[in-house]
Design a protein around this motif. Structure first.
Motif, mmCIF file in Angstrom:
data_model
loop_
_atom_site.group_PDB
_atom_site.id
_atom_site.type_symbol
_atom_site.label_atom_id
_atom_site.label_comp_id
_atom_site.label_asym_id
_atom_site.label_seq_id
_atom_site.Cartn_x
_atom_site.Cartn_y
_atom_site.Cartn_z
ATOM 1 N N GLU A 222 0.402 -1.015 0.357
ATOM 2 C CA GLU A 222 0.270 0.139 -0.143
ATOM 3 C C GLU A 222 0.939 1.132 -0.360
ATOM 4 O OE1 GLU A 222 -3.800 0.732 2.794
ATOM 5 O OE2 GLU A 222 -2.304 2.557 3.429
ATOM 6 N N THR A 224 1.518 5.526 -0.666
ATOM 7 C CA THR A 224 1.043 6.597 0.203
ATOM 8 C C THR A 224 1.593 7.613 -0.720
ATOM 9 O OG1 THR A 224 -1.059 5.944 1.656
ATOM 10 C CG2 THR A 224 -0.665 8.252 1.555
ATOM 11 N N THR A 230 -3.957 6.944 -2.376
ATOM 12 C CA THR A 230 -3.144 5.712 -1.593
ATOM 13 C C THR A 230 -4.115 4.479 -3.389
ATOM 14 O OG1 THR A 230 -3.597 6.042 0.552
ATOM 15 C CG2 THR A 230 -3.362 3.949 0.143
ATOM 16 N N THR A 232 -3.046 0.630 -3.815
ATOM 17 C CA THR A 232 -2.707 -1.108 -3.024
ATOM 18 C C THR A 232 -2.567 -1.882 -4.418
ATOM 19 O OG1 THR A 232 -4.088 -0.753 -1.273
ATOM 20 C CG2 THR A 232 -3.508 -2.608 -1.771
#
Length: 252
Positions: A222, A224, A230, A232
């Protein structure tokens, strides 16, 4: 009356247009730029961000070393900047063409020299050290240093984020490259098939680390960016991954 109204509308639109242009111009900031003649220097071949061979990860000649205030201890690694040479009739190329650079390296200060002659990366100067090839696209190579304007722009990347795994069973590390949009990673989490999401800490540049043993587990990440986005990527690396391998995930 109709004619007067038309003039008023025109003036309002003109004023709005001027405001838009002014706002856009305010996005540009002033700095300076030089270039290195080393064809195998750190700006091209490695850089302080830890990216390794910059040609292999597509940054290549459009890589830049940033002065201390811009480099920000490596947190700016991966960010993209648009640069153009300005205010120098002899050295700037006509039309002020611009280029897009990726922050990959650190331009160290030289406090033995003045900020106006040699100490261009001294704090708090905002300075870009470029490759000779990139510099030649905006200015004459005869110039030692040129005034530039710069602004942050979105990074355009081909393919997905790349995760290069390194370390040992008790010191797991991942290098994240080819990051689109903001380009600048501010937080990373990793997950195995036997774990929950584990926050990783920045080791240096865009190397992120964890002390959890992740061997034998498929890895998900994940990521950011500085803009708060963000992303994933699930099961990027298979359970039999090995140190030194690179895996590709999704892209912003």
């Amino acid at each position: 009356m109709g004619s007067l109204q038309a003039k008023l509308v025109f003036l309002i639109l003109l004023q709005a247009s001027c405001n838009i242009i002014a706002t856009k111009d305010e996005e540009w900031k002033t700095a300076s730029a030089t270039y290195t003649k080393e064809t195998d220097g750190s700006i091209i071949t490695e850089g302080a961000c830890g990216y390794g061979d910059l040609h292999k990860i597509s940054y290549g000649k459009y890589s830049a070393g940033l002065s201390s205030i811009l480099f920000n201890r490596g947190s700016t690694c991966g960010a993209c900047y648009e640069l153009r040479c300005v205010d120098h009739i002899l050295w700037c190329l006509q039309g002020s063409p611009s280029i897009i650079l990726t922050a990959t390296d650190f331009c160290p200060p030289n406090f033995g020299l003045s900020a106006d002659y040699g100490g261009w990366c001294n704090f708090p100067k905002e300075h870009f050290e470029m490759s000779e090839a990139a510099f030649a696209e905006i200015a004459e190579k005869k110039a030692d240093i040129v005034p530039v304007q710069y602004r942050r722009v979105k990074c355009e990347r081909r393919g997905g984020l790349r995760f290069t795994v390194s370390g040992s069973s008790h010191f797991y590390q991942v290098l994240i490259t080819n990051v689109g949009l903001d380009g600048e990673v501010v937080a990373v989490k990793v997950k195995g098939s036997k774990t929950g999401w584990i926050p990783m800490s920045r080791n240096w540049g865009q190397f992120w680390q964890s002390n959890v043993n992740m061997k034998g587990q498929p890895l998900s990440f994940e990521v950011t960016t500085s803009g708060g986005r963000t992303l994933t990527s699930y099961n990027v690396a298979p359970a039999n991954w090995e140190f030194g391998q690179t895996f590709e995930g999704k892209q912003f």
